[in-house]
Design a protein around this motif. Structure first.
Motif: not given
Length: 144
Positions: A40-46, A51-57, A78-86
């Motif tokens: 449960f703690l592992t799932l919560l951490a994931l 969610s922090c990657r998408t919301d807090c960035k 970083d470029s892959d993540w920026d592309t996905a968030s874009d």
């Protein structure tokens, strides 16, 4: 000094073995509870990490006037993540635009859609009012 630590370790190990051998069901229950809590703690951490990657960035504006060769300076992840968030931001904007624009081409289609929505609302009310009076179900139906 070292022998007292060794003796206490051996004593604790023997005490644990004795407890487990006398209460195998309880030991198995504690073990399974520990595994479940760990999962449960592992799932919560994931979930928090994703969610922090998408919301807090902090969102960076992409400058369309910069040269194309400056993209090679950033790392691939970083470029892959920026592309996905874009892409997700573009999808969100497109979804919001479709909500705010009129998609009906004629007044007849708009009127037909409004009548259909009214029928669905009436059917939902009839269905909710026709449910048996079982404790708990009527209050849940109000939310759905």
């Amino acid at each position: 000094m070292s022998s007292t630590k060794d003796m206490s370790l051996i004593s604790s190990t023997l005490t644990a073995y004795t407890y487990i051998s006398e209460h195998p069901e309880r030991a198995a229950l504690y073990f399974m509870c520990g595994v479940c809590v760990g999962l449960f703690l592992t799932l919560l951490a994931l979930v928090v990490q994703i969610s922090c990657r998408t919301d807090c960035k902090p969102r960076r504006r992409v400058d369309r006037k910069r040269p194309a060769d400056s993209d090679s300076d950033s790392s691939d992840s970083d470029s892959d993540w920026d592309t996905a968030s874009d892409l997700s931001a573009r999808r969100q904007r497109r979804f919001e635009r479709t909500l705010h624009t009129a998609t009906f081409t004629s007044a007849e289609e708009l009127e037909r859609a409004q009548r259909l929505e009214e029928r669905e609302r009436i059917i939902r009310e009839i269905w909710m009012n026709g449910q048996p009076d079982v404790p708990g179900t009527r209050s849940l139906n109000r939310y759905y």
